[in-house]
Design an enzyme around this catalytic site. Structure first.
Site, PDB file in Angstrom:
ATOM      1  N   CYS A 376      65.130  21.122 -33.338  1.00  0.00           N
ATOM      2  CA  CYS A 376      64.662  22.297 -32.600  1.00  0.00           C
ATOM      3  C   CYS A 376      65.851  23.160 -32.174  1.00  0.00           C
ATOM      4  O   CYS A 376      66.442  23.812 -33.015  1.00  0.00           O
ATOM      5  CB  CYS A 376      63.783  21.869 -31.426  1.00  0.00           C
ATOM      6  SG  CYS A 376      62.562  23.127 -31.034  1.00  0.00           S
ATOM      7  N   HIS A 502      59.858  18.509 -34.115  1.00  0.00           N
ATOM      8  CA  HIS A 502      60.373  17.310 -33.441  1.00  0.00           C
ATOM      9  C   HIS A 502      59.969  16.037 -34.189  1.00  0.00           C
ATOM     10  O   HIS A 502      58.925  15.462 -33.889  1.00  0.00           O
ATOM     11  CB  HIS A 502      59.827  17.235 -32.010  1.00  0.00           C
ATOM     12  CG  HIS A 502      60.380  18.278 -31.113  1.00  0.00           C
ATOM     13  ND1 HIS A 502      61.428  18.047 -30.264  1.00  0.00           N
ATOM     14  CD2 HIS A 502      60.034  19.572 -30.950  1.00  0.00           C
ATOM     15  CE1 HIS A 502      61.714  19.156 -29.599  1.00  0.00           C
ATOM     16  NE2 HIS A 502      60.873  20.098 -29.989  1.00  0.00           N
ATOM     17  N   GLU A 504      61.099  13.150 -33.867  1.00  0.00           N
ATOM     18  CA  GLU A 504      61.180  11.963 -33.004  1.00  0.00           C
ATOM     19  C   GLU A 504      59.818  11.554 -32.443  1.00  0.00           C
ATOM     20  O   GLU A 504      59.564  10.370 -32.233  1.00  0.00           O
ATOM     21  CB  GLU A 504      62.199  12.172 -31.879  1.00  0.00           C
ATOM     22  CG  GLU A 504      61.823  13.170 -30.780  1.00  0.00           C
ATOM     23  CD  GLU A 504      62.167  14.628 -31.116  1.00  0.00           C
ATOM     24  OE1 GLU A 504      62.292  14.942 -32.314  1.00  0.00           O
ATOM     25  OE2 GLU A 504      62.280  15.440 -30.178  1.00  0.00           O
TER      26      GLU A 504
HETATM   27  N1  GLN Z   1      64.622  26.734 -26.553  1.00  0.00           N
HETATM   28  C1  GLN Z   1      64.268  26.757 -27.927  1.00  0.00           C
HETATM   29  C2  GLN Z   1      62.957  27.492 -28.160  1.00  0.00           C
HETATM   30  O1  GLN Z   1      62.172  27.647 -27.274  1.00  0.00           O
HETATM   31  C3  GLN Z   1      64.216  25.365 -28.507  1.00  0.00           C
HETATM   32  C4  GLN Z   1      63.181  24.490 -27.879  1.00  0.00           C
HETATM   33  C5  GLN Z   1      63.380  23.024 -28.164  1.00  0.00           C
HETATM   34  O2  GLN Z   1      64.463  22.592 -28.517  1.00  0.00           O
HETATM   35  N2  GLN Z   1      62.344  22.226 -27.995  1.00  0.00           N
HETATM   36  O3  GLN Z   1      62.693  27.919 -29.267  1.00  0.00           O
END
Ligand code: GLN
Length: 526
Positions: A376, A502, A504
């Site tokens: 992310c 994600h 994970e």
């Molecule tokens: N802050 C970033 C976004 O909102 C990444 C979010 C995250 O890593 N879950 O796109």
């Protein structure tokens, strides 16, 4: 399942372990977590508060215990599996505004307790499950948990003792000065439950040292619980040992007996034991740096740490995860800080704090051919880094951090721009992604279509796609509905993968996540 004496006794792990044993005996089981705080969901909570926010496939932002449930049971959870006081009150107040209570005074009893009971039943509506294990967050005696305990009392009365079993997890502290295990705190916490109207059926005693028969008998006598319904839960080296310990303690049998359900064949748990055998007898050892800004509280990265355990075991590899604070990484010290690592994972995150350290880390991994998994924000940092240092877009950035950048390589999607509310408004839950056959990601997954969970607002900015592609950062995973870039890889690198989703959240004991498995393989090869 309730908890007494202190928090952090591992109720989530115990619930997951028990549910796993029941599942292994052929019952369909789900676990639900009721959280007594007022936030509607944990999505708006800083990870320092309660650790990571776990995201379900249906896009709910939930308590990290749901991660344990999925990792142990290998069955997806949903919004219904996590309910907070905030959500309960929100529903009741909305009903009141609609006039659904027909002029009645709306009160904690019966309206709030009815809504709690409705939520407990909802999780298995349509008789989806034989057994629902509901974990009441917090500690018995807390003001916040009173309505929940009362709801459990009522439910037990309504369903009948044979259909509802209360398991109470408490602590038996060990006093090293006298060398004794003390049962008084347990007696007090059971008294507290009794005052609130509940006689627990089963007790599980957390303890540092194994307890004697006499102590268990004493607890049983003073807490008015059958002697063979007192189990101990001794500290173990990994949470994945807990199911086997509970099997030894016959916790599953006790619960089934109380529910009047057959408990015939002891489950062999072949896969589980094999997982533990590999975990405890690794052939390789690697050191992976987890670069993030919430590293003071390892629970902030719970699912990532657990994914390393699952995929480490599959690779027969001991993965030593070093938590590295991204705020402490600078151009000057990056080499010193990261040079001993076999692989680098740059973690998810929000806001500007620590982001430059992550960008510097991505550069270090790219230039030194160190296996890299960016999750992310970790992918977004890799993109920003590549833009700045390879594409020579000097002030490239994400508009999350710099609204005035000349190169907004990471930017808000159009539909996000008008959103003001922070709760539940990100791109959340499972989305499809199509993989390029000529990629590391395809090699890992072994298929061209995947579904992965998201939790973010910002995206790779399509406008720069060709430039990236032509210079060696390749978009290899695309969302077929929106065309958004979900995965980038470096063409000339041992293993450099950035994912907007994600992975994970999807890793379990039985199904370690393929990206983690292949990331570790690359680290071992290095
Ligand atoms: N802050 C970033 C976004 O909102 C990444 C979010 C995250 O890593 N879950 O796109």
């Amino acid at each position: 399942m309730t908890g007494g004496v202190t928090s952090s006794l591992g109720k989530g792990t115990l619930a997951a372990s028990l549910a796993m044993l029941l599942q292994a005996r052929g019952y369909s089981v789900t676990i639900q977590k009721l959280d007594p705080y007022i936030n509607v969901d944990p999505g708006t909570l800083n990870p320092y508060e309660h650790g990571e926010c776990f995201v379900t496939l249906d896009g709910a932002e939930t308590d990290l215990d749901l991660g344990h449930y999925e990792r142990f049971l290998n069955v997806p959870t949903s919004q219904a599996n996590n309910v907070t006081t905030g959500r309960i009150y929100q529903t009741v107040i909305e009903k009141e505004r609609k006039g659904d209570y027909l002029g009645k005074t709306v009160q904690v009893i019966p309206h709030i307790t009815d809504e709690i009971k409705r939520r407990i039943k909802l999780v298995s509506s349509g008789n989806k499950f034989d057994i629902v294990l509901t974990e009441i967050g917090g500690t018995v005696g807390d003001i916040e948990s009173l309505p929940y305990i009362e709801a459990v009392r009522q439910l037990k009365w309504e369903l009948g003792a044979q259909n509802c079993v209360v398991i109470h997890l408490t602590l038996v502290p060990f006093l090293s000065a006298t060398g004794e295990s003390k049962t008084k705190p347990t007696q007090h916490s059971v008294k507290e439950l009794l005052e609130e109207g509940i006689q627990p059926d089963v007790l599980v005693l957390r303890t540092e040292h194994s307890l004697s028969k006499e102590i268990k008998r004493k607890v049983a006598l003073f807490c008015n619980v059958e002697e063979n319904a007192v189990a101990e839960s001794v500290d173990v080296s990994t949470i994945y040992e807990v199911p086997l310990k509970m099997l030894d303690e016959k916790l599953d049998q006790t619960v089934l007996r109380k529910l009047g359900l057959p408990a015939e064949n002891e489950p062999p748990l072949i896969e589980w034991r094999e997982f533990l055998r590999r975990l405890n007898n690794p052939k390789y050892k690697i050191k992976v740096g987890l670069v993030g800004k919430y590293v003071e509280l390892p629970d902030s990265y719970k699912s990532i740490s657990e994914a390393f355990v699952h995929s480490g075991s599959l690779n027969e590899c001991d993965v030593d995860v070093e938590f590295i604070h991204s705020e402490e990484i600078t151009e000057d010290n990056v080499n010193e800080k990261l040079k001993d690592l076999d692989g680098i994972l740059v973690a998810p995150g929000f806001g500007s704090r620590g982001i430059e350290g992550k960008i510097i880390t991505a550069r270090f991994a790219r230039e030194n051919n160190i296996p890299y998994l960016g999750i992310c924000l970790g992918m977004q940092c890799a993109v920003i880094e590549f833009a700045r240092n390879v594409l020579k877009m000097e002030d490239a950035h994400s508009t999350e951090v710099d609204l005035n950048t000349s190169y907004p390589v990471i930017d808000l999607m159009e539909e996000q721009k008008s959103i003001i509310d922070k709760g539940g408004t990100m791109r959340l839950g499972g989305f499809r992604c199509l993989l390029d056959k000529n990629s590391k990601a395809f090699k890992a997954y072994g298929k061209t279509e995947i579904i992965e969970r998201h939790r973010h607002r910002y995206e790779f900015n399509d406008r720069y796609l060709e430039k990236f592609k032509n210079n060696g950062m390749i978009p290899v995973g695309i969302n077929p509905e929106s065309n958004l870039v979900e995965i980038v890889e470096l063409a000339d690198h041992k293993w450099f993968v950035g994912v907007q989703f994600h992975p994970e959240y999807g890793s379990t004991v039985v199904n370690p996540h393929p990206l983690f498995v292949h990331f570790i393989k690359a680290c071992i090869e290095k």
